[in-house]
Enzyme design. Sequence first.
Site, PDB file in Angstrom:
ATOM      1  N   ARG A 185      11.684  -5.576   5.368  1.00  0.00           N
ATOM      2  CA  ARG A 185      11.245  -3.874   5.087  1.00  0.00           C
ATOM      3  C   ARG A 185      12.413  -3.408   6.123  1.00  0.00           C
ATOM      4  O   ARG A 185      12.842  -3.541   7.113  1.00  0.00           O
ATOM      5  CB  ARG A 185      10.063  -3.729   5.188  1.00  0.00           C
ATOM      6  CG  ARG A 185       9.749  -2.093   5.183  1.00  0.00           C
ATOM      7  CD  ARG A 185       8.329  -1.898   5.184  1.00  0.00           C
ATOM      8  NE  ARG A 185       7.466  -2.503   6.506  1.00  0.00           N
ATOM      9  CZ  ARG A 185       6.329  -2.385   6.406  1.00  0.00           C
ATOM     10  NH1 ARG A 185       5.543  -1.867   5.582  1.00  0.00           N
ATOM     11  NH2 ARG A 185       5.772  -3.054   7.611  1.00  0.00           N
ATOM     12  N   ARG A 232     -10.167   0.581   8.260  1.00  0.00           N
ATOM     13  CA  ARG A 232      -9.449  -0.533   8.434  1.00  0.00           C
ATOM     14  C   ARG A 232     -10.654  -1.586   8.808  1.00  0.00           C
ATOM     15  O   ARG A 232     -10.249  -2.605   9.483  1.00  0.00           O
ATOM     16  CB  ARG A 232      -8.579  -0.496   9.668  1.00  0.00           C
ATOM     17  CG  ARG A 232      -7.343  -1.107   9.986  1.00  0.00           C
ATOM     18  CD  ARG A 232      -6.263  -1.060   8.992  1.00  0.00           C
ATOM     19  NE  ARG A 232      -5.075  -1.634   9.473  1.00  0.00           N
ATOM     20  CZ  ARG A 232      -3.928  -1.118   9.297  1.00  0.00           C
ATOM     21  NH1 ARG A 232      -3.873  -0.110   8.427  1.00  0.00           N
ATOM     22  NH2 ARG A 232      -2.876  -1.764   9.545  1.00  0.00           N
ATOM     23  N   LYS A 234       0.871  -1.065   0.070  1.00  0.00           N
ATOM     24  CA  LYS A 234       0.150   0.032   0.124  1.00  0.00           C
ATOM     25  C   LYS A 234       1.006   1.346  -0.024  1.00  0.00           C
ATOM     26  O   LYS A 234       0.769   2.172  -1.078  1.00  0.00           O
ATOM     27  CB  LYS A 234      -0.966  -0.084   1.331  1.00  0.00           C
ATOM     28  CG  LYS A 234      -1.952  -1.214   1.504  1.00  0.00           C
ATOM     29  CD  LYS A 234      -2.832  -1.103   2.436  1.00  0.00           C
ATOM     30  CE  LYS A 234      -2.040  -1.030   3.915  1.00  0.00           C
ATOM     31  NZ  LYS A 234      -1.278  -2.502   4.139  1.00  0.00           N
ATOM     32  N   ARG A 271      -0.967  -9.230  12.875  1.00  0.00           N
ATOM     33  CA  ARG A 271      -1.468  -8.184  12.143  1.00  0.00           C
ATOM     34  C   ARG A 271      -2.247  -9.074  11.065  1.00  0.00           C
ATOM     35  O   ARG A 271      -3.265  -8.392  10.633  1.00  0.00           O
ATOM     36  CB  ARG A 271      -0.361  -7.455  11.814  1.00  0.00           C
ATOM     37  CG  ARG A 271       0.184  -6.391  12.727  1.00  0.00           C
ATOM     38  CD  ARG A 271       1.426  -5.948  12.366  1.00  0.00           C
ATOM     39  NE  ARG A 271       1.652  -5.184  11.073  1.00  0.00           N
ATOM     40  CZ  ARG A 271       2.978  -4.984  10.442  1.00  0.00           C
ATOM     41  NH1 ARG A 271       4.105  -5.727  10.859  1.00  0.00           N
ATOM     42  NH2 ARG A 271       3.060  -4.356   9.240  1.00  0.00           N
ATOM     43  N   ARG A 323      10.738  -1.537  11.614  1.00  0.00           N
ATOM     44  CA  ARG A 323       9.759  -0.912  12.263  1.00  0.00           C
ATOM     45  C   ARG A 323       9.581  -2.020  13.356  1.00  0.00           C
ATOM     46  O   ARG A 323       9.754  -3.206  13.425  1.00  0.00           O
ATOM     47  CB  ARG A 323       8.355  -1.157  11.560  1.00  0.00           C
ATOM     48  CG  ARG A 323       8.031   0.242  10.847  1.00  0.00           C
ATOM     49  CD  ARG A 323       6.833   0.296  10.013  1.00  0.00           C
ATOM     50  NE  ARG A 323       5.650  -0.662  10.366  1.00  0.00           N
ATOM     51  CZ  ARG A 323       4.724  -0.590   9.644  1.00  0.00           C
ATOM     52  NH1 ARG A 323       4.620   0.228   8.495  1.00  0.00           N
ATOM     53  NH2 ARG A 323       3.505  -1.250   9.755  1.00  0.00           N
TER      54      ARG A 323
HETATM   55  P1  AP5 Z   1       4.872  -1.612   2.082  1.00  0.00           P
HETATM   56  O1  AP5 Z   1       4.621  -0.841   0.824  1.00  0.00           O
HETATM   57  O2  AP5 Z   1       5.508  -1.121   3.153  1.00  0.00           O
HETATM   58  O3  AP5 Z   1       3.669  -2.410   2.561  1.00  0.00           O
HETATM   59  P2  AP5 Z   1       2.159  -1.892   3.256  1.00  0.00           P
HETATM   60  O4  AP5 Z   1       0.907  -2.606   2.553  1.00  0.00           O
HETATM   61  O5  AP5 Z   1       2.182  -0.230   3.430  1.00  0.00           O
HETATM   62  O6  AP5 Z   1       2.434  -2.588   4.562  1.00  0.00           O
HETATM   63  P3  AP5 Z   1       2.356  -2.146   6.240  1.00  0.00           P
HETATM   64  O7  AP5 Z   1       3.155  -2.965   6.847  1.00  0.00           O
HETATM   65  O8  AP5 Z   1       2.615  -0.633   6.309  1.00  0.00           O
HETATM   66  O9  AP5 Z   1       0.838  -2.301   6.488  1.00  0.00           O
HETATM   67  P4  AP5 Z   1       0.150  -2.301   7.690  1.00  0.00           P
HETATM   68  O10 AP5 Z   1      -1.471  -2.359   7.116  1.00  0.00           O
HETATM   69  O11 AP5 Z   1       0.413  -3.500   8.446  1.00  0.00           O
HETATM   70  O12 AP5 Z   1       0.847  -1.304   8.484  1.00  0.00           O
HETATM   71  P5  AP5 Z   1       0.158   0.391   8.950  1.00  0.00           P
HETATM   72  O13 AP5 Z   1       1.214   1.006   9.141  1.00  0.00           O
HETATM   73  O14 AP5 Z   1      -0.927   0.564   8.138  1.00  0.00           O
HETATM   74  O15 AP5 Z   1       5.893  -3.165   1.466  1.00  0.00           O
HETATM   75  C1  AP5 Z   1       6.162  -3.934   2.433  1.00  0.00           C
HETATM   76  C2  AP5 Z   1       7.605  -4.476   2.035  1.00  0.00           C
HETATM   77  O16 AP5 Z   1       7.404  -5.149   0.685  1.00  0.00           O
HETATM   78  C3  AP5 Z   1       8.426  -3.173   1.733  1.00  0.00           C
HETATM   79  O17 AP5 Z   1       9.850  -3.502   2.142  1.00  0.00           O
HETATM   80  C4  AP5 Z   1       8.634  -3.009   0.178  1.00  0.00           C
HETATM   81  O18 AP5 Z   1       9.748  -2.649  -0.252  1.00  0.00           O
HETATM   82  C5  AP5 Z   1       8.235  -4.430  -0.345  1.00  0.00           C
HETATM   83  N1  AP5 Z   1       7.558  -4.688  -1.527  1.00  0.00           N
HETATM   84  C6  AP5 Z   1       6.579  -3.868  -1.860  1.00  0.00           C
HETATM   85  N2  AP5 Z   1       5.913  -4.062  -3.286  1.00  0.00           N
HETATM   86  C7  AP5 Z   1       7.039  -5.200  -3.292  1.00  0.00           C
HETATM   87  C8  AP5 Z   1       6.799  -6.120  -4.732  1.00  0.00           C
HETATM   88  N3  AP5 Z   1       6.052  -5.867  -5.673  1.00  0.00           N
HETATM   89  N4  AP5 Z   1       7.852  -7.080  -4.632  1.00  0.00           N
HETATM   90  C9  AP5 Z   1       8.617  -7.283  -3.512  1.00  0.00           C
HETATM   91  N5  AP5 Z   1       8.588  -6.731  -2.463  1.00  0.00           N
HETATM   92  C10 AP5 Z   1       7.718  -5.633  -2.547  1.00  0.00           C
HETATM   93  O19 AP5 Z   1      -0.173  -0.090  10.415  1.00  0.00           O
HETATM   94  C11 AP5 Z   1       0.415  -0.222  11.311  1.00  0.00           C
HETATM   95  C12 AP5 Z   1      -0.277  -0.261  12.731  1.00  0.00           C
HETATM   96  O20 AP5 Z   1      -1.034   0.889  13.108  1.00  0.00           O
HETATM   97  C13 AP5 Z   1      -1.657  -1.434  12.754  1.00  0.00           C
HETATM   98  O21 AP5 Z   1      -1.171  -2.787  12.940  1.00  0.00           O
HETATM   99  C14 AP5 Z   1      -2.523  -0.713  13.850  1.00  0.00           C
HETATM  100  O22 AP5 Z   1      -1.995  -0.929  15.121  1.00  0.00           O
HETATM  101  C15 AP5 Z   1      -2.330   0.819  13.477  1.00  0.00           C
HETATM  102  N6  AP5 Z   1      -3.202   1.291  12.701  1.00  0.00           N
HETATM  103  C16 AP5 Z   1      -2.957   1.916  11.256  1.00  0.00           C
HETATM  104  N7  AP5 Z   1      -3.989   2.475  10.989  1.00  0.00           N
HETATM  105  C17 AP5 Z   1      -5.011   2.055  11.608  1.00  0.00           C
HETATM  106  C18 AP5 Z   1      -6.371   2.264  11.508  1.00  0.00           C
HETATM  107  N8  AP5 Z   1      -7.144   2.858  10.645  1.00  0.00           N
HETATM  108  N9  AP5 Z   1      -7.248   1.921  12.599  1.00  0.00           N
HETATM  109  C19 AP5 Z   1      -6.742   1.381  13.581  1.00  0.00           C
HETATM  110  N10 AP5 Z   1      -5.620   1.021  13.902  1.00  0.00           N
HETATM  111  C20 AP5 Z   1      -4.362   1.562  12.762  1.00  0.00           C
HETATM  112 MG    MG Z   2       2.483   0.876   5.042  1.00  0.00          MG
END
Ligand code: AP5
Ligand code: MG
Length: 216
Positions: free
Chosen positions: A127, A88, A13, A171, A160
Amino acid sequence: MRLVLLGAPGAGKGTQAKKIIEKYPMPQVSTGDLLRAAVAAGTALGKEAKSYMDKGELVPDSVVLGMVEERLKQEDCKAGYILDGFPRNTKQAEALDAMLGNLGMSLTAALSVDVPFENLMKRLTGRRTCKACGQMYNVYFNAPKNEGSCDKCGGQLFQRDDDKEETIKKRLDVYSAQTAPLIDYYGKKGILKSVDGAAGTIDEIFATVCKALELK
Ligand code: AP5
Ligand code: MG
Ligand code: ZN
């Protein structure tokens, strides 16, 4: 454009959001990034959020909704934005609909980036993120040119806190139970687009994203 990005942890994402805004400048509103900034700043909100994030659970809706509403009110969001990691769960999706409805606005699309769970562990444990500019790398799939520093700005890379195997498993469970139902939610509204987020390199997937969103 007002776009929601859906997808499991590690689906890409954030990676795809950064590609989109490079080409079509608009704010990337990532609730995860906003929460991590609050944790780093040691605010009351950050302190509350940290205990949930460390366990891989969702931060309570009351905290997240206030934060998003405040962010979307800012001037730079007037012309559109990408929501990355929000909504979410169904309650957040309904709250977003209400927020937009009050402004006479609606979402352009919800884009689901689909990646099989078996691909995600390596994406997440590998990552690395730039402290200064937020750019993501991956030690297995797209390593930085110089280990530990950002290609774009030279900033220091970090791992992270929630990218540990046990937390990742939690997660993924939370995603299946609470977030995956939103694919159906937006499908029923007729604004869902899906892309295969495992079918190639970041650039190849970006090309599919542009096609799905009809970006020229
Ligand atoms: P990346 O682009 O970083 O993936 P992402 O989908 O953004 O994954 P996240 O881990 O950020 O998602 P998440 O939903 O768990 O975390 P968030 O910060 O939202 O890519 C991942 C890796 O893959 C990178 O190394 C990249 O280089 C690699 N990659 C990408 N594309 C590739 C490809 N095609 N081929 C190979 N490699 C590739 O949330 C974190 C925490 O915050 C949650 O657990 C929760 O506690 C809280 N939180 C956040 N939002 C909310 C909400 N709305 N409500 C409640 N709690 C929330
Ligand atoms: Mg992200
Ligand atoms: Zn950087």
